[in-house]
Enzyme design. Structure first.
Site, PDB file in Angstrom:
ATOM      1  N   LYS A  89      18.064 -19.707 -51.789  1.00 56.90           N
ATOM      2  CA  LYS A  89      19.306 -20.002 -52.501  1.00 56.90           C
ATOM      3  C   LYS A  89      19.728 -21.446 -52.291  1.00 56.90           C
ATOM      4  CE  LYS A  89      21.923 -16.229 -51.486  1.00 56.90           C
ATOM      5  NZ  LYS A  89      23.186 -15.468 -51.393  1.00 56.90           N
ATOM      6  N   ARG A 124       9.984 -10.968 -46.990  1.00 53.20           N
ATOM      7  CA  ARG A 124      10.580 -11.456 -48.224  1.00 53.20           C
ATOM      8  C   ARG A 124       9.481 -11.835 -49.214  1.00 53.20           C
ATOM      9  NH1 ARG A 124      14.070 -15.930 -46.566  1.00 53.20           N
ATOM     10  NH2 ARG A 124      14.794 -15.695 -48.696  1.00 53.20           N
ATOM     11  N   GLU A 177      25.382 -12.001 -50.407  1.00 49.98           N
ATOM     12  CA  GLU A 177      26.527 -12.856 -50.159  1.00 49.98           C
ATOM     13  C   GLU A 177      26.848 -13.526 -51.490  1.00 49.98           C
ATOM     14  OE1 GLU A 177      25.976 -16.302 -47.663  1.00 49.98           O
ATOM     15  OE2 GLU A 177      28.147 -16.614 -47.484  1.00 49.98           O
TER      16      GLU A 177
END
Length: 553
Positions: free
Chosen positions: A267, A257, A33
């Site tokens: 983020k 992850r 994104e």
RNA sequence: UGCCCGAUGGUGUAAUGGCAACACAGCAGAUUUUGAUUCUGUUAUUCUAGGUUCGAGUCCUAGUCGGGCAACCA
């Protein structure tokens, strides 16, 4: 070479799919994104997705998941593209979820026509309330009964801009009693009268992640859609939509992850550190972002090697940052040019120097690679050495300079300490040595054996420079799981700036070049350098057995 | 106290019913004009309890522990 290592679970799935004939080739995608900079966690995903396609002869698309105009920006698009390229990967196609807005809208109408979606006028609070809890089934509301015709009319009204933000949403007609909360009539379209970085003002309704991601995968005929573990519960919805939309059956697979000690990999938190000025921007070399690591002097090779070494699995992990450091040292050792830089200088006078004012010596650029040649290093009567390389009263096993002892000056002569001066405060201000004329590097006939070798720079030729010494961003191993605000655990000493004396050949150093400052660490020029006053970022220290030895005492 | 995911040395990852291995870290030593690099050796691992099987880290059941799930974020 790496053939010894077993396949990871995704490779196993792919090989099975290829063997069974389910797929004849594979397609993956990297779907960021554009609302932040890429970090090391993304690097793991990039290496996985692009690596798989490379290994099995498929393709990988770069697809921006840009369905939320509020947070997204072209600044991020550009940085992401640069980072993926820098890591060494080429995408097959550059795509955007927003490219599919018209198609996605059509999918929504199809769902409505099938009676599988409805327009809901409830507030988000009401929707949350009616959704129930994990242990309690959700409740239906009056809007759920609307006819496909009414829903279609309303949805078209939404698109036409007849309603304000939050006034209505489009929801899937799922199962309000599902143990999976995501199947309890998830919202798939919301109204946002907002400017989109690519579609401008063409739309005022935007699809949610669940109604964009899987559909984009399907449109692109992605065979293996790889994401992180938090999307596991989404898979049921992912499959449900593909089935009812009757589109290409992409399949989602989830892996754990990446987490690394002494840093954060979210983020949101990284954005916070930038916005609240705990660091100097996304590319502050202390950050775990790709752009920061590039600026700090990491190489793409070392990051890829790291991603390869950490593997891919489904269990939560916390990787020791030491492994990353190992990977970058291993690469830099092979490619970095050796230079001498004195960080904390102390003046040394060669009392018996009777040579020329300046003698040019030669030093190999890299002992690991003779092909890269040598550079000249000026030597003279007065030099600087590291303050910690002289001790008036040395401890046991100290191989450096102390009264009466000898060391080799790297690439130069063996010198013997004959005395020193102190100021009133007791600080050593000057060290006196005598050099052994026959001990010159490369033509040493002295027959002397000395244990210690130290670096130095000629006082008359020293170049003033700045080094930026980075340490871990946080003081705790896992700042994200520890109690309280993660910002309270920032390491106050994560950046130390120091003025140093460098050998003159460093004057023209360019960003991107890699150096090893002998015995001090790996460094790379920072873009803040100006002509005549270079600035170097420390990428990583050298391993230091002496420091370890001293710690034991 | 619902559902989902996971559990192998200190940290990661492999072993695909048949001798628990590889990397990093640690420790000890050798080499070294970087106390770097390199090399050698070495410590240390299957969450628990049952079951299936000639044989289980692997399959089954239960438990324990860890993580996730109730955004008009992705």
């Amino acid at each position: 070479m790496s053939e010894e290592k077993g396949l990871n679970f995704i490779e196993e799935i792919i090989e099975a799919d290829l063997q069974s004939g389910k797929h004849t080739s594979i397609a993956t995608r990297f779907p960021p994104e554009p609302n932040g900079y890429l970090h090391l966690g993304h690097a793991k995903s990039i290496c996985l997705n692009f690596g798989l396609a490379l290994k099995y002869g498929g393709k990988t698309n770069l697809r921006f998941d840009d369905t939320n105009p509020i947070t997204e920006d072209t600044e991020y698009v550009e940085s992401i593209k640069a980072d993926v390229r820098w890591l060494g990967f080429n995408w097959s196609e550059e795509l955007y979820a927003s490219d599919y807005f018209e198609q996605l809208y059509g999918f929504a109408e199809k769902l409505i026509e099938k009676g599988l979606a409805y327009v809901d006028d409830s507030t988000s609070e009401q929707i949350a309330e009616e959704k129930g809890t994990p242990t309690q089934a959700g409740k239906s509301n009056q809007y759920r009964q609307r006819s496909p015709e009414e829903n279609l009319m309303l949805f078209r009204g939404m698109r036409a801009g007849k309603f304000k933000d939050h006034e209505k949403v489009l929801r899937v007609k799922g199962d309000l009693a599902s143990p999976n909360m995501l199947m309890r009539d998830p919202v798939i379209y919301r109204i946002k009268h907002a400017h989109h970085h690519r579609t401008g003002d063409a739309w005022c309704i935007y699809p949610m992640y669940d109604f964009a991601h899987g559909q984009s995968d399907s449109i692109e005929k992605i065979t293996h859609s790889i994401c992180t573990l938090e999307f596991v519960p989404h898979r049921e919805l992912y499959d449900w939509l593909i089935k009812h939309l009757e589109i290409f059956p992409s399949r989602q697979y989830e892996f754990a992850r990446l987490n690394v000690t002494y840093t954060v990999m979210s983020k949101r938190k990284l954005l916070q550190l930038v916005q609240e000025k705990f660091v100097n921007g996304w590319d502050d070399p202390r950050m775990p972002t790709i752009s920061a690591m590039r600026r700090r002097g990491f190489t793409p090779e070392s990051i890829r090697d790291f991603c390869d070494k950490i593997g891919v699995a489904r269990r939560e992990n916390l990787i020791d940052v030491g492994l990353l450091e190992f990977c970058v040292r291993e690469h830099l050792n092979r490619i970095a040019s050796r230079r001498m830089v004195v960080f904390d200088p102390i003046r040394v006078v060669v009392q018996n120097w009777n040579g020329p004012d300046t003698e040019m010596l030669s030093g190999e650029n890299n002992p690991e690679n003779p092909d890269v040649g040598h550079r000249n290093i000026p030597f003279s009567k007065e030099i600087f050495i590291e303050r910690e390389d002289f001790m008036e009263e040395p401890p046991k096993k100290y191989f450096r300079l102390s009264p009466g002892q000898m060391v080799r000056l790297k690439h130069a002569y063996i010198v013997k300490c004959t005395g020193f001066k102190k100021d009133d405060a007791g600080n050593v201000t000057e060290v006196h040595v005598e050099y052994i004329k026959e001990s010159r590097s490369g033509s040493d006939t002295s027959g002397l054996q000395v244990k210690g070798v130290i670096h130095w720079v000629s006082a008359a030729h020293a170049l003033n420079a700045e080094v930026r010494l980075y340490d871990r961003l946080f003081r705790v191993e896992d700042p994200s799981t520890i109690e309280g605000d993660f910002r309270e655990h920032l390491n106050p000493d994560s950046l130390r700036i120091q003025k140093v004396m460098a050998e003159p050949s460093l004057a023209g150093a360019q960003p991107g070049e890699k150096f090893q400052f002998l015995r001090m660490g790996y460094f790379t020029p920072d873009p803040d350098s100006t002509p005549g006053s270079p600035v170097f970022n420390r990428t990583v220290t050298l391993r230091d057995a002496w420091a370890k030895e001293q710690k034991k005492q």
